[in-house]
Structures are given as C-alpha cells and as structure tokens.
Design a protein around this motif. Structure first.
Motif, PDB file in Angstrom:
ATOM      1  N   THR A 141       0.531  -1.007  -0.152  1.00 49.40           N
ATOM      2  CA  THR A 141      -0.253   0.202  -0.392  1.00 49.40           C
ATOM      3  C   THR A 141       0.495   0.942  -0.075  1.00 49.40           C
ATOM      4  OG1 THR A 141      -2.261  -1.556   1.270  1.00 49.40           O
ATOM      5  CG2 THR A 141      -1.682   1.310   0.770  1.00 49.40           C
TER       6      THR A 141
ATOM      7  N   ASN B 153       1.382   5.078  -0.785  1.00 50.84           N
ATOM      8  CA  ASN B 153       0.965   6.758  -1.550  1.00 50.84           C
ATOM      9  C   ASN B 153       1.677   7.776  -1.698  1.00 50.84           C
ATOM     10  OD1 ASN B 153      -0.140   9.066  -1.372  1.00 50.84           O
ATOM     11  ND2 ASN B 153       0.135   9.822   0.842  1.00 50.84           N
TER      12      ASN B 153
ATOM     13  N   ILE C 235       1.284  10.446  -3.138  1.00 52.86           N
ATOM     14  CA  ILE C 235       1.556  11.884  -3.314  1.00 52.86           C
ATOM     15  C   ILE C 235       1.497  12.871  -2.731  1.00 52.86           C
ATOM     16  CG2 ILE C 235      -0.849  13.627  -3.512  1.00 52.86           C
ATOM     17  CD1 ILE C 235      -1.836  11.115  -5.054  1.00 52.86           C
TER      18      ILE C 235
ATOM     19  N   TYR D 167      -2.338  13.710   2.794  1.00 57.18           N
ATOM     20  CA  TYR D 167      -2.852  12.900   4.086  1.00 57.18           C
ATOM     21  C   TYR D 167      -1.731  13.672   4.858  1.00 57.18           C
ATOM     22  CZ  TYR D 167      -4.462   9.279   1.424  1.00 57.18           C
ATOM     23  OH  TYR D 167      -5.069   8.720   0.882  1.00 57.18           O
TER      24      TYR D 167
ATOM     25  N   THR E  88       1.225   1.639   5.097  1.00 60.18           N
ATOM     26  CA  THR E  88       1.172   1.903   4.249  1.00 60.18           C
ATOM     27  C   THR E  88       2.865   2.676   3.995  1.00 60.18           C
ATOM     28  OG1 THR E  88      -1.406   2.634   4.499  1.00 60.18           O
ATOM     29  CG2 THR E  88       0.238   4.300   2.833  1.00 60.18           C
TER      30      THR E  88
ATOM     31  N   ASP F 270       4.688   5.399   3.062  1.00 60.07           N
ATOM     32  CA  ASP F 270       4.243   7.199   2.531  1.00 60.07           C
ATOM     33  C   ASP F 270       4.924   7.846   2.623  1.00 60.07           C
ATOM     34  OD1 ASP F 270       2.933   9.679   3.027  1.00 60.07           O
ATOM     35  OD2 ASP F 270       1.128   9.063   4.458  1.00 60.07           O
TER      36      ASP F 270
ATOM     37  N   ASP G 234       4.165  11.254   2.248  1.00 59.31           N
ATOM     38  CA  ASP G 234       4.736  11.803   4.006  1.00 59.31           C
ATOM     39  C   ASP G 234       5.603  11.892   4.421  1.00 59.31           C
ATOM     40  OD1 ASP G 234       2.761  13.666   2.154  1.00 59.31           O
ATOM     41  OD2 ASP G 234       0.947  13.216   3.320  1.00 59.31           O
TER      42      ASP G 234
END
Length: 217
Positions: free
Chosen positions: A86, A88, A90, A94, A150, A152, A154
């Motif tokens: 999973t 992310n 972008i 979030y 996830t 991520d 970020d």
C-alpha cells in the motif's frame, strides 16, 4: 495478536487518548525486550571494538532510541511477516488531513538529527546528515511493505524535516560542533549500531517480546 488485547484494554471503543497510551506502553515493552540483547552485545563491542565505556554508553542510548523508533513505526519481525503493498506517492495530501500525526513524525526524527553529528564527525556535514536521514526513513518505509502498513511519501518528508531540525539544534547546542561532542568515535560505529539494532529487532527481540506480553496479559 497479544498486542491487540492490550490495545483494547487501553482504547476500549474510543480512538482518543487510549491509543496514545497503548503506543507508549507497547514501545516500552519492545524496548525492554530489545535491552536483553543490546546491553550484553554493546558490552562485548566495548571490549572488542569501541574500547571506551563513555562512548559505549552514548552508543547504547542511541541504540535504544533506534529501538524505540522501530517499535513505534511497526518494524517487521520474523514472527509476524506479511506482505501488503500500500503506497502513497502524492505528498502533503494526508499530511494536511492529519497534521498531528505529521508533527509527531517530525519529532520522532529530531533525536536522529541530533545524535548523529554529536556522536560522529562524518555527520557534521549537513549534506551527509540529510543523506543518512533519507536513507533511514526510506528503509523504514520500504520495510513497512512487510507489516501491512502504508508506505507513505509524507512520512519520508516529515522524518527528513525532523532530522534537519535535530541537526540545527545540535549545531547550536555544541557551538558549531566545538564542544559537547564525541571526538574519537569511529565512522563505522554508526553502521555497526544500526545493523545490530535491525538484526535484534527482526530476529531476536520478537521472542522476548512475546514472552513479556504473555506475562503481562
């Protein structure tokens, strides 16, 4: 899982303060389990390689910090591996929605940015510290593929921000690295410590942790 029982004890049916208490308590258990291996192994390292109890003690503190980081992010271990991709990619979306968690991710890596230049001359160069922070947080995010969490972008951004903030604090605290620093540490010590903590957390610590959870619950 055993840790899920503890989560229910602290959190009940709510998603507020109990969750934070659970994470703190769980991290302490994981650190105690890791200490069973870190303390004797670091003592052996001191005898064979570090050859300074002062440096060994500081390295032990750094080792426990890394242990806490890996416990908080849910680092995979040999007992509970599971692959779930999973991702992310972008940035900031979030982060804006969960600003509190973003701030906590920044704080998590402030000690990383502080410890490295204080303990090792190599990382008193901001560019090399940035590279170390990027490598560490990227490794953690990739490892989360094996935990069901996830991966991520970020988290990478906020962790690097925390690393750089820690560097600036160390820069100020040490007077541009002229005092309160370790002057005779070896550059390879950092890699030995990181590799040892990762090995302990993946292969050894989970078995002691499981015993502790059984005793508590």
């Amino acid at each position: 899982m055993i840790s899920e029982k503890l989560r229910r004890i602290f959190c009940g049916n709510c998603n507020c303060g109990g969750e934070n208490m659970y994470r703190i308590y769980s991290t302490l258990i994981e650190m105690v389990a890791a200490a069973v291996f870190i303390i004797p192994i670091w003592c052996i390292y001191n005898k064979l390689y570090f050859r300074s109890w002062k440096i060994t003690f500081l390295y032990m503190i750094f080792g426990f910090y890394l242990t806490a980081v890996l416990a908080l992010v849910g680092f995979p271990n040999i007992i509970s591996l599971k692959v779930e991709l999973t991702v992310n990619i972008i940035p900031f979306v979030y982060m804006i929605n969960d600003f509190t968690n973003a701030c906590l991710n920044v704080l998590l890596f402030v000690p990383f940015g502080f410890f490295l230049p204080v303990l090792w001359k190599k990382f008193r160069n901001a560019k090399k510290l940035f590279t170390a922070g990027f490598a560490m947080t990227s490794f953690i995010e990739i490892a989360q593929i094996f935990t069901g969490r996830t991966t991520d972008i970020d988290d990478i951004i906020t962790n690097i921000a925390g690393t750089l903030i820690g560097y600036l604090i160390a820069y100020w605290y040490t007077g541009v690295f002229t005092r309160r620093i370790v002057k005779n540490s070896k550059k390879n010590d950092f890699y030995i410590i990181c590799a040892s903590v990762i090995f302990i957390m993946f292969f050894l610590q989970p078995f002691i942790s499981s015993l502790l959870w059984e005793m508590i619950l």
